[in-house]
Design an enzyme around this catalytic site. Structure first.
Site, short mmCIF file in Angstrom:
data_model
loop_
_atom_site.label_atom_id
_atom_site.label_comp_id
_atom_site.label_asym_id
_atom_site.label_seq_id
_atom_site.Cartn_x
_atom_site.Cartn_y
_atom_site.Cartn_z
CE LYS A 201 -3.50 2.42 2.69
NZ LYS A 201 -4.51 2.31 3.74
CE LYS A 254 -5.94 1.85 -0.30
NZ LYS A 254 -6.43 1.73 1.03
C1 PBG Z 1 -7.50 3.04 5.74
C2 PBG Z 1 -7.73 3.03 4.29
C3 PBG Z 1 -7.56 4.08 3.35
C4 PBG Z 1 -8.04 3.60 2.14
C5 PBG Z 1 -8.45 2.30 2.35
N1 PBG Z 1 -8.23 1.95 3.68
C6 PBG Z 1 -7.10 5.47 3.54
C7 PBG Z 1 -5.71 5.82 3.80
O1 PBG Z 1 -4.81 4.98 3.89
O2 PBG Z 1 -5.52 7.01 3.95
C8 PBG Z 1 -8.11 4.38 0.86
C9 PBG Z 1 -9.14 3.88 -0.11
C10 PBG Z 1 -9.49 4.83 -1.18
O3 PBG Z 1 -8.86 5.88 -1.39
O4 PBG Z 1 -10.48 4.53 -1.87
N2 PBG Z 1 -6.20 2.99 6.14
#
Ligand code: PBG
Length: 329
Positions: A201, A254
């Protein structure tokens, strides 16, 4: 064997021919819809930067889920938006937390049996500071504490599994979280609940609209001390390797669109089921162009999803799930 003996256009002559030789397929069952669940009743609060996405109270989320099931969508990824937040993200692991209650309501409904319910595991929607782990402050300095956060994240995973999640999906990016969650879930008798790790991520600007939807923007600093640097592909492979060693059952990459090369590399190296998350900013960006009439909505949407599948993702988490399933159905 070159032109004129070889003519690539022979196999593009008709839709029937193109369909016969198509390499990548997109099915509703490969799509997972992300939904945001808030307190209250009868609530469908629009998210301004994500047209078509709403904050849904549990009763509305059930209706939304019924539509998803009718459309043949594979599952839902659930995010809870609690009314109250605190320093330790208590709402994330409360037995009667918003996501836990939503899971129970959704699991009760037989019409939803075809949907896999995935629960996002993170503290950021539940902490007053908006970070994904515990924060230690020392004057102007702060650190996101890794080891101290593991216990709370593991408790969250257990509590979501007990509430009925078919899969738990940690997105916090703390080191060692998969092992901590696996151990805690096994101890709690949840050995049959799989973990889908957001293994790679990246710290991305494309999460902006999500943070509006979930009210989870960090109150200070950013997430770069725990989410990955977008420049690093080899490091992403190390993250994945470690998560597999710790017991991950599935992998999630992601964002998706801006990181297709990372998805491809992960697909080539690893045999675990692999998903990709077309995140809020990817969705918002396309919608902005649709609104201006600059892109053909249906075609651009499907092309964005197809390219993620072609890169190697088995399934896609996308806010387009319903719209795409309608076209594909
Ligand atoms: C929580 C999380 C996030 C997203 C998914 N789980 C936000 C972040 O890391 O700031 C982002 C998903 C999206 O942008 O659609 N940690």
């Amino acid at each position: 064997m070159n032109f004129p003996v070889t003519r690539m256009r022979r196999l593009r002559k008709s839709e029937a021919m193109r369909s016969l030789v198509r390499e990548t397929h997109l099915r509703p069952s490969q799509l997972i819809d992300g939904i945001f669940i808030c307190e209250g009743e009868g609530i469908r609060g629009p998210v301004s930067s994500m047209p078509g996405v709403f904050n849904l109270s549990i009763d509305e989320a059930v209706k939304e889920a019924e539509e998803c099931a009718r459309l043949g969508i594979g599952g839902l990824l659930l995010f809870g938006i609690p009314d109250a937040k605190d320093e330790r993200g208590t709402g994330a692991y409360a037995t009667d937390g918003i996501t836990q209650r939503a899971l129970r309501a959704l699991k009760q409904n037989r019409a939803l049996d075809s949907l896999i319910l995935i629960a996002d595991v993170c503290l950021c929607e539940y902490t007053s500071h908006g970070h994904c782990g515990l924060v230690a402050r020392d004057g102007d300095h702060y650190t996101i504490q890794n080891d101290e956060s593991l216990d709370l994240l593991a408790k969250t995973a257990v509590s979501l599994a007990e509430a009925g999640a078919d899969i738990v999906a940690p997105s916090d990016m703390m080191d060692g979280r998969i092992a901590a969650m696996r151990e805690a879930m096994d101890d709690a008798g949840q050995h049959d609940t799989p973990i889908m790790s957001y293994a790679a991520k990246f710290a991305s600007a494309f999460y902006g609209p999500f943070r509006e939807a979930a009210g989870s923007a960090p109150q200070f600093g950013d997430r770069r001390s725990y989410q990955m640097d977008g420049a690093n592909l080899r490091e992403a492979m190390r993250e994945i390797e470690l998560d597999i060693q710790e017991g991950a059952d599935m992998l999630l990459m992601k964002p998706a669109g801006p990181y297709l090369d990372v998805i491809r590399e992960a697909r080539t190296r690893f045999d675990l089921p692999l998903g990709a998350y077309q995140v809020s900013g990817e969705y918002a960006m396309l919608h902005a162009a649709f609104e201006r009439g600059w892109l053909d909505r249906d075609r651009a949407m499907l092309e964005s999803l197809q390219s993620i599948r072609r890169a190697g993702a088995d399934f896609i988490i996308t806010y387009f799930a319903k719209d795409a399933a309608k076209l594909l159905g």
